[in-house]
Design a protein around this motif. Structure first.
Motif, PDB file in Angstrom:
ATOM      1  N   ASP A 233      -3.336  26.102   5.677  1.00 53.30           N
ATOM      2  CA  ASP A 233      -3.918  25.208   6.682  1.00 53.30           C
ATOM      3  C   ASP A 233      -4.842  24.179   6.034  1.00 53.30           C
ATOM      4  OD1 ASP A 233      -6.777  26.416   6.671  1.00 53.30           O
ATOM      5  OD2 ASP A 233      -5.457  28.135   6.956  1.00 53.30           O
ATOM      6  N   ALA A 234      -5.268  23.205   6.831  1.00 54.13           N
ATOM      7  CA  ALA A 234      -6.073  22.097   6.310  1.00 54.13           C
ATOM      8  C   ALA A 234      -7.406  22.561   5.735  1.00 54.13           C
ATOM      9  CB  ALA A 234      -6.311  21.064   7.418  1.00 54.13           C
ATOM     10  N   TYR A 235      -8.042  23.552   6.375  1.00 52.19           N
ATOM     11  CA  TYR A 235      -9.316  24.043   5.851  1.00 52.19           C
ATOM     12  C   TYR A 235      -9.123  24.642   4.454  1.00 52.19           C
ATOM     13  CZ  TYR A 235     -13.773  26.447   5.412  1.00 52.19           C
ATOM     14  OH  TYR A 235     -15.000  26.868   4.946  1.00 52.19           O
ATOM     15  N   SER A 236      -8.069  25.430   4.285  1.00 46.73           N
ATOM     16  CA  SER A 236      -7.805  26.065   2.994  1.00 46.73           C
ATOM     17  C   SER A 236      -7.447  25.032   1.933  1.00 46.73           C
ATOM     18  CB  SER A 236      -6.675  27.087   3.138  1.00 46.73           C
ATOM     19  OG  SER A 236      -7.016  28.087   4.072  1.00 46.73           O
ATOM     20  N   ILE A 237      -6.671  24.020   2.298  1.00 43.06           N
ATOM     21  CA  ILE A 237      -6.317  22.964   1.344  1.00 43.06           C
ATOM     22  C   ILE A 237      -7.581  22.244   0.870  1.00 43.06           C
ATOM     23  CG2 ILE A 237      -5.150  20.731   1.092  1.00 43.06           C
ATOM     24  CD1 ILE A 237      -2.978  21.826   2.999  1.00 43.06           C
ATOM     25  N   ALA A 238      -8.467  21.930   1.800  1.00 43.31           N
ATOM     26  CA  ALA A 238      -9.723  21.257   1.438  1.00 43.31           C
ATOM     27  C   ALA A 238     -10.545  22.117   0.489  1.00 43.31           C
ATOM     28  CB  ALA A 238     -10.521  20.933   2.697  1.00 43.31           C
ATOM     29  N   PHE A 239     -10.631  23.416   0.796  1.00 46.37           N
ATOM     30  CA  PHE A 239     -11.416  24.317  -0.051  1.00 46.37           C
ATOM     31  C   PHE A 239     -10.799  24.433  -1.439  1.00 46.37           C
ATOM     32  CE2 PHE A 239     -12.058  28.448  -1.968  1.00 46.37           C
ATOM     33  CZ  PHE A 239     -13.436  28.528  -1.997  1.00 46.37           C
ATOM     34  N   LEU A 240      -9.509  24.686  -1.500  1.00 45.95           N
ATOM     35  CA  LEU A 240      -8.843  24.924  -2.783  1.00 45.95           C
ATOM     36  C   LEU A 240      -8.855  23.695  -3.682  1.00 45.95           C
ATOM     37  CD1 LEU A 240      -5.816  26.979  -1.436  1.00 45.95           C
ATOM     38  CD2 LEU A 240      -7.602  27.856  -2.936  1.00 45.95           C
ATOM     39  N   SER A 241      -8.949  22.523  -3.095  1.00 48.74           N
ATOM     40  CA  SER A 241      -8.935  21.284  -3.879  1.00 48.74           C
ATOM     41  C   SER A 241     -10.327  20.868  -4.337  1.00 48.74           C
ATOM     42  CB  SER A 241      -8.315  20.162  -3.048  1.00 48.74           C
ATOM     43  OG  SER A 241      -9.125  19.878  -1.928  1.00 48.74           O
ATOM     44  N   GLY A 242     -11.370  21.617  -3.946  1.00 42.24           N
ATOM     45  CA  GLY A 242     -12.736  21.245  -4.316  1.00 42.24           C
ATOM     46  C   GLY A 242     -13.226  20.025  -3.564  1.00 42.24           C
ATOM     47  N   LEU A 243     -12.694  19.802  -2.363  1.00 44.27           N
ATOM     48  CA  LEU A 243     -13.001  18.601  -1.599  1.00 44.27           C
ATOM     49  C   LEU A 243     -14.308  18.685  -0.829  1.00 44.27           C
ATOM     50  CD1 LEU A 243     -11.738  15.829  -0.541  1.00 44.27           C
ATOM     51  CD2 LEU A 243     -10.961  17.173   1.437  1.00 44.27           C
TER      52      LEU A 243
END
Length: 384
Positions: A233-243
């Motif tokens: 999901d979008a929250y996980s993508i943001a977290f994993l990318s260091g965003l």
């Protein structure tokens, strides 16, 4: 604005709030920064807040690990853990044989630290939590118990471990056992709640939040998936990318091989052990002090050496902080303007989101099963 440490560099450990007897400090939270703000009208200029602030202390003791290992707990607890369940093994042993255990759980809509009153409380500590948690209040309780001769185990992020050690002081540290978790950085809980609210999920309605299951990174609330099961999901993508971490995380003083705790735990990414064991989860374990060695020798886990250089390569927070993602400023500008979390992530990471959309379609069509594999730096590297 007068702050305890440099502007926007507060890690949110809350130790300064606990130490202040005049209630002169408040934490101002934005979506991307914390600041510990001092009320000049209440402040007595005692300086106690700066004594417990890790950003104001240059001599925090860190130790190079005495041993590098990987392993897992030998019971069913392993299946409910993010990796190998070694934290649960340490917590159970300490609770049953030594003293009180403090760690983080989701309770009454907040990520907070509690003292375990039962084995079920220890079970609530399980799982990764990709959000800042609030230890406020536990520092005083831990120090008082240590003064009364009680032994304490504290498990948290490196900055939280550092805070509790500064708060209790060297004279009481002999009764304090600490475990830190390898940390990539953390967003504010306010940002998590923005994401959940945009999906019609409100924190007071939720009794449990999970951020990952083994190598599958996906936000789950009360066993309900926000996106198709098996997609990111979008929250996980943001977290994993260091965003979306708070500003201080990109300058973390603890992203190195020397550790502030007795034991450091993480994931043994890239383990060369048999695939059936890797799928069940394997913990990376660093024994940093003699107290850490003692605990590891006392618990019932499968344990074996791990290659130090490979462990560092697969966990880059053992040598440097996470790099700030180039889309971070745009992300927070749009989020603060009220834009859709999902749409912002689509704009910043179109290819990753497109692949997740295709995967969702394939899963719903039963062409493939759910599940995705990620490396710890936030880049999706394999699909199955």
């Amino acid at each position: 604005m007068k702050t305890v440490c440099n502007l926007d560099m507060c890690c949110g450990c809350m130790a300064c709030i606990d130490i202040c007897t005049k209630n002169a400090i408040r934490i101002e939270r934005d979506l991307d920064v914390y600041n510990a703000v001092i009320d000049d009208k209440k402040c007595m200029r005692c300086g106690e807040c700066k004594k417990v602030c890790q950003n104001c202390n240059d001599e925090i003791v860190k130790n190079e690990p005495l041993g590098w290992y990987q392993g897992w707990i030998k019971d069913e607890t392993r299946q409910n853990s993010s990796s190998g369940g070694v934290a649960a093994a340490i917590e159970k042993y300490f609770y049953n044989s030594i003293g009180d255990v403090y760690s983080c759980c989701y309770k009454n809509g907040e990520f907070v630290f509690i003292c375990a009153d039962s084995i079920s409380d220890i079970a609530s500590f399980a799982g990764s939590k990709y959000v800042k948690s609030n230890p406020s209040g536990v520092y005083k309780a831990i120090k008082e118990k240590l003064r009364n001769g009680k032994k304490i185990l504290f498990i948290g992020l490196p900055c939280q471990v550092s805070a509790v050690k500064l708060f209790v002081g060297e004279n009481l540290e002999h009764g304090l056992f600490t475990v830190d978790l390898i940390c990539h950085g953390t967003p504010t809980p306010e940002l998590l709640y923005v994401y959940l609210n945009q999906h019609g999920i409100y924190q007071k309605m939720v009794s449990n939040i999970l951020f990952r299951s083994k190598s599958n990174f996906q936000l789950i609330t009360d066993a309900e998936y926000i996106t198709t099961k098996g997609t990111c999901d979008a929250y996980s993508i943001a977290f994993l990318s260091g965003l979306d971490y708070t500003e201080n995380c990109y300058y973390c003083n603890y992203a190195c091989s020397a550790r502030v705790s007795d034991i450091t735990l993480g994931d043994s990414w890239g383990s060369e052990l048999p695939k059936e064991e890797v799928k069940k989860g394997i913990s990376l374990i660093l024994a940093n002090t003699s107290k850490g060695k003692y605990l590891l020798n006392a618990i019932q886990i499968a344990i074996q050496p791990v290659d130090k250089e490979k462990a560092i390569k697969e966990n880059n927070q053992l040598c440097r902080p996470t790099e700030r993602n180039s889309g971070r400023s745009y992300f927070f500008k749009e989020i603060k303007a009220g834009s859709s979390f999902d749409k912002i992530i689509w704009k910043i990471f179109p290819w990753i989101c497109f692949k997740q959309l295709i995967k969702s379609i394939l899963i719903k069509s039963r062409i493939i099963g759910g599940g995705a594999k990620y490396n710890p730096y936030g880049i999706i590297i394999q699909y199955k």
